[in-house]
Scaffold this active site. Structure first.
Site, PDB file in Angstrom:
ATOM      1  N   GLU A  78       8.153   1.282   3.122  1.00 15.80           N
ATOM      2  CA  GLU A  78       7.670   0.103   1.655  1.00 15.80           C
ATOM      3  C   GLU A  78       7.302  -0.752   3.313  1.00 15.80           C
ATOM      4  O   GLU A  78       6.147  -1.351   2.304  1.00 15.80           O
ATOM      5  CB  GLU A  78       8.840  -0.941   1.607  1.00 15.80           C
ATOM      6  CG  GLU A  78       8.991  -2.377   0.790  1.00 15.80           C
ATOM      7  CD  GLU A  78       7.977  -1.873  -0.704  1.00 15.80           C
ATOM      8  OE1 GLU A  78       6.987  -1.564  -0.702  1.00 15.80           O
ATOM      9  OE2 GLU A  78       8.538  -1.080  -1.577  1.00 15.80           O
ATOM     10  N   LYS A  90      -3.483   0.314   4.409  1.00 18.30           N
ATOM     11  CA  LYS A  90      -2.866   0.345   3.232  1.00 18.30           C
ATOM     12  C   LYS A  90      -2.782   0.206   1.645  1.00 18.30           C
ATOM     13  O   LYS A  90      -2.306   0.925   1.220  1.00 18.30           O
ATOM     14  CB  LYS A  90      -2.454  -1.604   3.458  1.00 18.30           C
ATOM     15  CG  LYS A  90      -1.886  -1.539   4.753  1.00 18.30           C
ATOM     16  CD  LYS A  90      -1.547  -3.893   4.864  1.00 18.30           C
ATOM     17  CE  LYS A  90      -1.165  -3.778   6.008  1.00 18.30           C
ATOM     18  NZ  LYS A  90      -1.150  -5.218   6.868  1.00 18.30           N
TER      19      LYS A  90
END
Length: 381
Positions: A162, A238
């Protein structure tokens, strides 16, 4: 009197013994800024988790690039970030020691090492859980990412990451929940760099861009070499992680990245670049950005650093001129913000926003992944 004697003779209930806490053996790789913050958070929560959640966190080892410390050499390892006795680092031996005979063992990789990411699949196949904020595994070679996913899917071990996107914000979990419940991702748009968010929100032409960059570097907002932030590569990683989560087999090479670093500055050594930054002599950077800001303002817009993935899989990372009413125009400080447009959230996209930089919030995101795995293995959350 009879009533009293009956009451006195009634057997007293025995106190209910608390169940033995479930043991989680932990090894932390990379005790730097994020890893160090995580170790502090683990220590602070240890007693509470044992008493309230039935989870005993046992720090069995810490490893750096060159050294490792094991609790067999120092039983009080969990009271400090290292021990008096250390051994030369050996990742395979380290992983085997953490695993030991425990039925719940976990390696937390807080490094930024390709060599560590290369071992994830083997560790998962051996039954060791892996948690990481290291973006290299999730955005690196597609074949390696597929091998890691396959190893996690084949057994009971889990890989959670995460904190690879927006630090402690629940971006990946939110996307995963949408997809698992049958939603379809149409597009992603976000500001994934806390450093560039801070720079863009502060840049108003009263100071040269390089002066703000110098301030951001002094406050620890940037990487040791600020060009890593300005290059856009970290943001592209990302975006790749989110694309792969949604089923697009994107690679880093597929992302169109606009670097803010002029070629003349990119060619400098890190020391030379930092010397020039400290002296305020970065006209190559300041002049084009000042011109760009002027054009943006003439159009009544604001300048923001945005990563985008559209419905056709086209991925870009670049400076954009956004209208003043755009959600990204009103971020604060180092806020990250992600906009997910899906089949359900089409006309009004879902937005996740909050602090996306800093060792404490990143470590908290890693810690949350540790606890989610422990809960899935039978420990109470």
């Amino acid at each position: 009197m009879v009533a009293s004697s009956v009451e006195l003779s009634r057997p007293r209930p025995h106190p209910v013994a608390s169940p033995t806490p479930r043991l989680l053996a932990l090894g932390v790789i990379g005790p730097g800024r994020v890893g160090g913050a995580l170790l502090d958070q683990l220590r602070a929560a240890r007693t509470r988790l044992a008493n309230q959640a039935g989870l005993a966190l046992e720090l069995r080892g810490i490893a750096t690039r060159s050294r490792m410390w094991l609790d067999c050499d120092d039983p009080q390892l969990d009271q400090r970030n290292g021990a008096q006795t250390w051994r030369p680092a050996d990742l395979d031996a380290f992983a085997a020691y953490i695993r030991g005979t425990q039925d719940m063992a976990m390696l937390v990789d807080c490094s930024a090492s390709e060599a560590v990411a290369d071992r994830y699949a083997d560790w998962l196949a051996a039954g060791t859980h892996v948690v990481t904020p290291n973006k290299l595994a999730g955005s690196g070679p597609l074949a390696r990412w597929q091998a890691i996913r396959a190893a996690a899917a084949a057994g009971a071990s889990r890989w959670r990451y995460e904190a690879t996107v927006c630090a402690g914000l629940p971006v990946i979990q939110t996307l995963r929940d949408l997809l698992d419940t049958g939603d379809t991702l149409h597009a992603v748009e976000g500001m994934f760099s806390g450093t560039l968010a801070w720079l863009c929100s502060r840049y108003d032409a009263t100071l040269p861009f390089s002066a703000l960059l110098r301030e951001a570097h002094a406050q620890g907002y940037t990487e040791p070499d600020p060009r890593e932030d300005l290059s856009g590569t970290d943001v592209a990683r990302k975006l790749v992680i989110l694309a792969r989560e949604a089923g697009w087999p994107l690679s880093l090479e597929d992302v169109e990245v606009e670097s803010l670093v002029p070629p003349a500055l990119a060619a400098l050594s890190a020391d030379t670049f930092l010397d020039r930054l400290g002296q305020g002599g970065l006209a190559e950077l300041d002049a084009p950005l000042a011109e760009r800001l002027a054009r943006t303002r003439e159009a009544g817009c604001v300048l923001r650093h945005v990563a985008s993935l559209d419905a056709h899989g086209r991925a870009t990372v670049r400076l954009q001129a956004l209208s003043a009413c755009h959600p990204f125009a009103h971020t604060r400080l180092t806020d990250n913000i992600v906009q997910l447009r899906t089949a359900r959230y089409c006309d009004n996209p879902l937005i996740v926003q909050g602090p996306g930089a800093g060792p404490q919030v990143t470590a908290a995101g890693v810690f949350a992944d540790v606890l989610r795995i422990a809960e899935a293995q039978g420990a109470r959350a």
